[in-house]
Design an enzyme around this catalytic site. Structure first.
Site, short mmCIF file in Angstrom:
data_model
loop_
_atom_site.label_atom_id
_atom_site.label_comp_id
_atom_site.label_asym_id
_atom_site.label_seq_id
_atom_site.Cartn_x
_atom_site.Cartn_y
_atom_site.Cartn_z
N CYS A 154 -4.31 19.07 20.35
CA CYS A 154 -4.41 18.67 21.75
C CYS A 154 -4.28 17.16 21.91
CB CYS A 154 -5.71 19.20 22.34
SG CYS A 154 -5.60 20.98 22.54
N TYR A 167 1.60 8.22 2.13
CA TYR A 167 0.89 8.07 3.41
C TYR A 167 0.98 9.34 4.27
CZ TYR A 167 1.57 3.34 1.68
OH TYR A 167 1.62 2.23 0.87
C1 PLP Z 1 0.16 -1.03 0.67
C2 PLP Z 1 0.30 -2.07 -0.39
C3 PLP Z 1 1.30 -1.96 -1.35
C4 PLP Z 1 2.33 -0.86 -1.35
O1 PLP Z 1 3.19 -0.90 -0.29
P1 PLP Z 1 4.43 0.15 -0.27
O2 PLP Z 1 5.15 -0.16 0.98
O3 PLP Z 1 3.84 1.52 -0.26
O4 PLP Z 1 5.21 -0.10 -1.51
C5 PLP Z 1 1.33 -2.91 -2.35
N1 PLP Z 1 0.45 -3.92 -2.40
C6 PLP Z 1 -0.54 -4.06 -1.48
C7 PLP Z 1 -1.50 -5.16 -1.61
C8 PLP Z 1 -0.64 -3.13 -0.44
O5 PLP Z 1 -1.60 -3.28 0.46
#
Ligand code: PLP
Length: 402
Positions: free
Chosen positions: A329, A357
Site C-alpha cells: 500500500c 542492494y
Molecule cells: C558503498 C561503498 C562501496 C561500494 O560501492 P559500490 O558502488 O557498491 O561499488 C565502497 N566503499 C565505501 C566506503 C562504500 O561506502
C-alpha cells in the site's frame, strides 16, 4: 558469461517458492577474476564492500575467492569475522559513527578508515601511535557534473575535506598518529576511468605528508551494465591507468593499492523471482502486480534504477507494454511502460541485477515476509536464508498480556 537459464530459475521458484532471491556464485567468481586478471602483477587488494549483500554464505564464498572485505558498520565487521575473515583482511570504513564503535573495531583488531577530524582527535588521545589507522578523505571531485557520482563532491558529508589538510596534519602531529592508509570513495556507478585518475592525483598531491603510508585506497563504485548496450567501467583500462600512475610515482610505487567494489562483485549474480498476482487493464496502463514491492527491492523507487525484467513463463508471448508494480500500500512501480512478452496471472517475472542492494535493503513493511535467498554454485543449490515468517514479525515485541 556465467548466467542462470530460465528453466533453472523456474525450477528454483517451484522448489523454494516466490518471491525469491537467487545468487549465482559462478558469476561472483567471474567478476572477481576479471579484477584480479586486469590487475595481475600489481600490488593490489580488493575489499568486497559487503553492504551490497551480507549473507554469511556469500561472505564465506568471497573470502574463499581470496578477496578481503570492507564494512560500513560494526555489525558488518562482526558478520565478516563470523564468516571466517581474519581481522587483518577486514576493513571498517566508517562515516559519522560514534567513537564507541571505533574502540570496538580496535578491540577486534580490524583495519579502520576514520572520516572526521572529531573522531580522529578522540582516536589520537586514546591510541596515539599504537594503532595504525587510515583516513577517509573527501577529494571534492564533481567529475563533469555527473550527479550519480555523489559522495566525493564538495557538499558531501563523507570524509575529511582535503582543504582541511592543515588542521588534519596538526592533529596527526599533536597525537603522533600512525597513518598507514589514505582512502577516497567518489560514489557509485562510475563509468569514467578518469574519475579514478583524478582521485589518484588528489592523493598524490598530499602523499608526502604521510611518511608511514602503506596503502592507497581508491574505494569502489565500478559501474555494471543494467540495460542492453549499457556501458560498464572498463576494468582493463582502469588497471592500465592505475598501474601507469603508481608506477611513475617515486613514493606511490611502493604502496599497496586497495579497491572496495560492492556492486561490481554481486550485482549481476542476483535474480529476483516474483509471481504475478493480478493483471489490471486501465486506460493509462496495463498493471501487472507481482507478489513483492519496495519492501523487497527498493532500488527502482529509491534511485530510479533500471532492472531488466524477464517473463520466464511466456518468453515467446507477443510483446505488450506494462506497468510492473508491487502489492504493497504505497506506490511501488518497478517499471512503467515496459515491453514484455505477454504477461498472464501466475507467470514468473524475474528482475536482473538484483544481487547488490536488493535483499540487503529489504524490510517487513506492510508486515509482509522477507524473501528467501538461494545460492547456486556450479551444480550445487543451497538455501542460504529462509523466508521470514509470522514469528519473525512478532520477534522482539513484548508479548500482550493474557
Ligand atoms: C558503498 C561503498 C562501496 C561500494 O560501492 P559500490 O558502488 O557498491 O561499488 C565502497 N566503499 C565505501 C566506503 C562504500 O561506502
Amino acid at each position: 558469461m556465467a548466467q542462470l537459464a530460465p528453466e533453472q530459475l523456474t525450477q528454483l521458484a517451484a522448489q523454494f517458492g516466490t518471491p525469491l532471491y537467487v545468487y549465482h556464485a559462478d558469476k561472483i567468481r567471474e567478476q572477481y577474476k576479471q579484477l584480479t586478471t586486469a590487475f595481475n602483477g600489481s600490488n593490489v587488494v580488493f575489499f568486497y564492500a559487503c553492504k551490497a549483500l551480507t549473507n554469511i554464505h556469500i561472505l564465506r564464498f568471497v573470502r574463499d575467492l581470496g578477496a578481503n572485505v570492507d564494512c560500513s558498520s560494526i555489525n558488518e565487521v562482526k558478520l565478516a569475522l563470523h564468516a571466517g575473515f581474519p581481522a587483518q583482511r577486514v576493513l571498517y570504513t566508517s562515516n559519522g559513527i560514534s567513537f564507541d564503535e571505533i574502540e570496538e573495531a580496535v578491540s577486534l583488531g580490524v583495519n579502520i578508515n576514520i572520516d572526521s577530524l572529531s573522531n580522529l582527535a578522540k582516536f589520537g588521545k586514546r591510541f596515539g601511535h599504537n594503532y595504525p589507522v587510515g583516513l577517509r578523505l573527501r577529494p571534492n571531485i564533481m567529475a563533469g557534473g555527473n550527479l550519480k557520482i555523489s559522495t566525493g563532491h564538495d557538499k558531501s558529508k563523507f570524509g575529511i575535506p582535503v582543504e582541511q589538510l592543515e588542521e588534519l596534519l596538526a592533529l596527526i602531529r599533536e597525537h603522533n598518529l600512525h597513518i598507514t592508509n589514505l582512502h577516497i570513495h567518489t560514489g557509485s556507478e562510475i563509468k569514467d576511468v578518469e574519475v579514478f585518475v583524478k582521485g589518484i592525483g588528489v592523493l598524490f598531491d598530499i602523499l608526502h605528508h604521510f611518511p608511514e603510508l602503506r596503502s592507497i585506497d581508491l574505494g569502489g563504485g565500478f559501474k555494471v551494465p543494467y540495460k542492453e548496450g549499457d556501458g560498464a567501467t572498463d576494468i582493463p583500462l582502469l588497471a592500465q591507468k592505475v598501474k601507469e600512475a603508481f608506477g611513475a610515482h617515486p613514493v606511490a610505487q611502493a604502496l599497496q593499492i586497495w579497491f572496495e567494489p560492492g556492486k561490481f562483485i554481486v550485482s549481476e549474480c542476483g535474480y529476483f523471482i516474483t509471481s504475478v498476482n493480478v493483471i489490471k487493464e486501465t486506460a493509462a496502463a496495463i498493471f501487472v502486480s507481482v507478489n513483492s514491492g519496495f519492501n523487497h527491492l527498493i532500488r527502482p523507487m529509491f534511485y530510479d534504477s533500471f532492472h531488466r525484467i524477464i517473463n520466464i513463463s511466456n518468453p515467446q508471448g507477443p510483446a505488450k507494454n506494462y506497468a510492473v508494480v508491487g502489492n504493497i500500500c504505497e506506490t511501488d512501480t518497478f517499471a512503467w511502460d515496459r515491453e514484455l512478452p505477454e504477461v498472464r496471472e501466475g507467470d514468473l517475472l524475474v528482475f536482473l541485477n538484483a544481487g547488490a542492494y536488493g535483499f540487503e535493503m529489504s524490510s517487513s513493511f506492510n508486515s509482509r515476509y522477507k524473501p528467501a535467498e538461494v545460492m547456486v554454485n556450479g551444480d550445487e543449490v543451497k538455501l542460504i536464508r529462509e523466508r521470514s515468517n509470522f514469528e519473525d514479525l512478532l520477534r522482539g515485541q513484548v508479548p500482550l498480556a493474557p
